[in-house]
Design a protein around this motif. Structure first.
Motif, PDB file in Angstrom:
ATOM      1  N   LEU A  85       0.815  -1.216   0.000  1.00  0.00           N
ATOM      2  CA  LEU A  85       0.000   0.000   0.000  1.00  0.00           C
ATOM      3  C   LEU A  85       0.848   1.265   0.000  1.00  0.00           C
ATOM      4  CD1 LEU A  85      -2.780  -1.025   2.556  1.00  0.00           C
ATOM      5  CD2 LEU A  85      -2.866  -1.112   0.056  1.00  0.00           C
ATOM      6  N   PHE A  86       2.088   1.171   0.430  1.00  0.00           N
ATOM      7  CA  PHE A  86       2.959   2.350   0.420  1.00  0.00           C
ATOM      8  C   PHE A  86       3.281   2.778  -1.010  1.00  0.00           C
ATOM      9  CE2 PHE A  86       3.397   0.923   4.705  1.00  0.00           C
ATOM     10  CZ  PHE A  86       3.699   2.052   5.444  1.00  0.00           C
ATOM     11  N   ASP A  87       3.187   1.845  -1.954  1.00  0.00           N
ATOM     12  CA  ASP A  87       3.367   2.193  -3.362  1.00  0.00           C
ATOM     13  C   ASP A  87       2.033   2.468  -4.052  1.00  0.00           C
ATOM     14  OD1 ASP A  87       6.164   2.169  -3.740  1.00  0.00           O
ATOM     15  OD2 ASP A  87       6.169  -0.015  -3.720  1.00  0.00           O
ATOM     16  N   VAL A  88       0.976   1.771  -3.645  1.00  0.00           N
ATOM     17  CA  VAL A  88      -0.334   1.921  -4.294  1.00  0.00           C
ATOM     18  C   VAL A  88      -1.053   3.175  -3.808  1.00  0.00           C
ATOM     19  CG1 VAL A  88      -2.605   0.872  -4.620  1.00  0.00           C
ATOM     20  CG2 VAL A  88      -0.550  -0.572  -4.650  1.00  0.00           C
ATOM     21  N   VAL A  89      -1.184   3.322  -2.499  1.00  0.00           N
ATOM     22  CA  VAL A  89      -1.857   4.490  -1.920  1.00  0.00           C
ATOM     23  C   VAL A  89      -0.931   5.687  -1.890  1.00  0.00           C
ATOM     24  CG1 VAL A  89      -3.013   5.383   0.140  1.00  0.00           C
ATOM     25  CG2 VAL A  89      -3.350   3.004  -0.544  1.00  0.00           C
ATOM     26  N   GLY A  90       0.331   5.452  -1.569  1.00  0.00           N
ATOM     27  CA  GLY A  90       1.297   6.544  -1.537  1.00  0.00           C
ATOM     28  C   GLY A  90       2.031   6.616  -0.222  1.00  0.00           C
ATOM     29  N   ALA A 108       9.964   4.692   8.211  1.00  0.00           N
ATOM     30  CA  ALA A 108      10.846   5.785   8.610  1.00  0.00           C
ATOM     31  C   ALA A 108      12.218   5.621   7.968  1.00  0.00           C
ATOM     32  CB  ALA A 108      10.967   5.834  10.127  1.00  0.00           C
ATOM     33  N   TYR A 109      12.753   4.412   8.019  1.00  0.00           N
ATOM     34  CA  TYR A 109      14.047   4.156   7.377  1.00  0.00           C
ATOM     35  C   TYR A 109      13.935   4.306   5.866  1.00  0.00           C
ATOM     36  CZ  TYR A 109      15.490   2.287  11.887  1.00  0.00           C
ATOM     37  OH  TYR A 109      15.798   2.152  13.212  1.00  0.00           O
ATOM     38  N   LEU A 110      12.831   3.837   5.303  1.00  0.00           N
ATOM     39  CA  LEU A 110      12.597   3.963   3.871  1.00  0.00           C
ATOM     40  C   LEU A 110      12.593   5.425   3.450  1.00  0.00           C
ATOM     41  CD1 LEU A 110      11.631   2.728   1.112  1.00  0.00           C
ATOM     42  CD2 LEU A 110       9.308   3.049   1.952  1.00  0.00           C
ATOM     43  N   THR A 111      11.929   6.268   4.237  1.00  0.00           N
ATOM     44  CA  THR A 111      11.826   7.689   3.912  1.00  0.00           C
ATOM     45  C   THR A 111      13.194   8.348   3.871  1.00  0.00           C
ATOM     46  OG1 THR A 111       9.602   7.887   4.830  1.00  0.00           O
ATOM     47  CG2 THR A 111      10.905   9.895   4.705  1.00  0.00           C
ATOM     48  N   VAL A 112      14.005   8.112   4.906  1.00  0.00           N
ATOM     49  CA  VAL A 112      15.332   8.712   4.944  1.00  0.00           C
ATOM     50  C   VAL A 112      16.201   8.164   3.815  1.00  0.00           C
ATOM     51  CG1 VAL A 112      17.429   8.977   6.323  1.00  0.00           C
ATOM     52  CG2 VAL A 112      15.181   9.141   7.409  1.00  0.00           C
TER      53      VAL A 112
END
Length: 400
Positions: free
Chosen positions: A254-259, A310-314
């Protein structure tokens, strides 16, 4: 003229401009065995990270009961904070090693920490199978090695039956460099991308306090308020491990589908709200030990996805040259602010032997998670579906 993705000779000369389509060729690759191996290797590393937290939480009851150490709840909370400066494996290990017929609690908690050494050796061996990042090699003037790695991955995928499409978009124009000056690093982190820096620091601090405060002192809560024997703590940690595993696995897509912006904010906010509700029920004495374990499992279903994001974002919102450093910097600050303070504070709160102060600690953790959700919703980066170079322009990219 470009040869095999890198302009001939230029990538091996520091400071010269060269063109390459290697990043685009990497981004267009279908999923293959190489990617599975990469995820497995990363998973082993995360397992070791989770093992440390889970073991520390699982054996904290045995540490307190040790006739040699004579530790209080506050001492264990402080030790948890110092321990910062897996999951299921830690829980299972504690069940076996703390069981009296097998080893016994006083010797078992010592042996539990040896599991991490075994995992560390596995990580070392797996590192030999994985190549260096082609993007990192490119900007450090090692274009030929980068080309060989990319072509090797492409060839393996073709042998597995994949048809590879042509890369899209113009090639990158980069300056080869052997290092990034410290002045440029700080300018990029705290000037050019200061909002992203604030987001990363907030996310990592909130999840560090949330995770470490709760995991490191979970056994203390069970022994102090539910009278669970220290040798049985692992059985109650297993549901947390299950929630931790299933959350990212089921919510990850969902982090790729929804955003990114929506899902990161949502998982942080839901974790904070659920922690508040669970903490209130704990304070009121409504939950028995089984219900408490189920409540934590549900909370960490969302919190695990939040912490991973959080790690993905950084990792993906800063330029390639400083991406690893950004993770290290914000992890260090976040851990210092949240990971060390959290267990220390909770140890003191549990040592009051009253549920009210512990609930107050839970409210602090919940407030940090909700604050992080708001910060992410306002300033977070919608990076889904974009290449790393689109999300953050490389510092070594030549100006057109």
């Amino acid at each position: 003229m470009a040869i095999s993705g890198v302009q001939a000779g230029a990538a091996d000369s520091k400071g010269e401009v060269f063109e390459t389509d290697l990043p685009a060729r990497l981004d267009r690759l279908p999923w293959g065995r190489f990617h599975t191996l990469l995820v497995f290797a990363l998973g082993i590393t995360w397992l070791l990270d989770g093992l440390e937290v889970t073991l520390a939480g699982s054996v904290s009851g045995a540490l307190k009961d040790s006739p040699v150490l004579h530790l209080t709840n506050a001492d264990i909370g402080l030790a948890g904070g110092a321990y910062i400066c897996g999951a299921a494996l830690g829980a299972v290990g504690s069940i076996v090693l703390l069981d009296a017929p097998w080893v016994g609690a006083d010797m078992g908690w010592r042996l539990c920490f040896g599991i991490g050494a075994v995992l560390g050796l596995i990580i070392l061996l797996m590192r030999l199978w994985l190549p260096e990042s082609p993007r990192w090699l490119l900007i450090h003037g090692q274009g030929e090695e980068a080309r060989v790695i990319v072509e090797g991955i492409e060839e393996r995928l073709r042998r597995q039956g994949h048809d590879l499409s042509a890369p899209t978009g113009p090639p990158l124009r980069l300056h080869a460099r052997d290092h990034t000056p410290l002045k440029e690093i700080f300018h990029t982190l705290f000037n050019t991308y200061r909002r992203r820096a604030l987001v990363g620091l907030t996310l990592l601090t909130a999840q560090a306090f949330f995770y470490n405060a709760i995991f490191f002192t979970y056994a203390l809560v069970l022994t102090e308020f539910y009278q669970v024997p220290s040798a049985s703590i692992g059985w109650y940690v297993l549901p947390l491990a299950l929630g931790n595993f299933c959350g990212p696995l089921l919510l990850g897509r969902l982090f790729d589908v929804v955003g990114r912006r929506v899902m990161i904010s949502l998982t942080y906010a839901v974790s904070g709200v659920l922690l508040t509700i669970s903490g209130y029920l704990f304070q009121q004495g409504v939950l028995d030990v089984t219900q408490q374990a189920i409540a934590w499992m549900i909370i960490f279903f969302f919190a695990s996805a939040a912490a991973s994001s959080a790690y993905l974002t950084v990792a993906e919102t800063f330029p390639l040259e400083i991406r690893a450093l950004a993770i290290a910097v914000f992890y260090a600050f976040g851990t210092a602010l949240g990971g060390i303070v959290g267990p220390t504070l909770f140890g003191q709160l549990i040592d009051t032997h009253e549920r009210g102060p512990v609930f107050f600690g839970y409210l602090i953790g919940a407030a940090l998670m909700v604050l992080a959700a708001v910060v992410q919703a306002i300033w977070g980066v919608a990076s889904e579906g974009k290449s790393l170079e689109e999300v953050a322009r490389p510092l070594s990219q030549a100006h057109d």
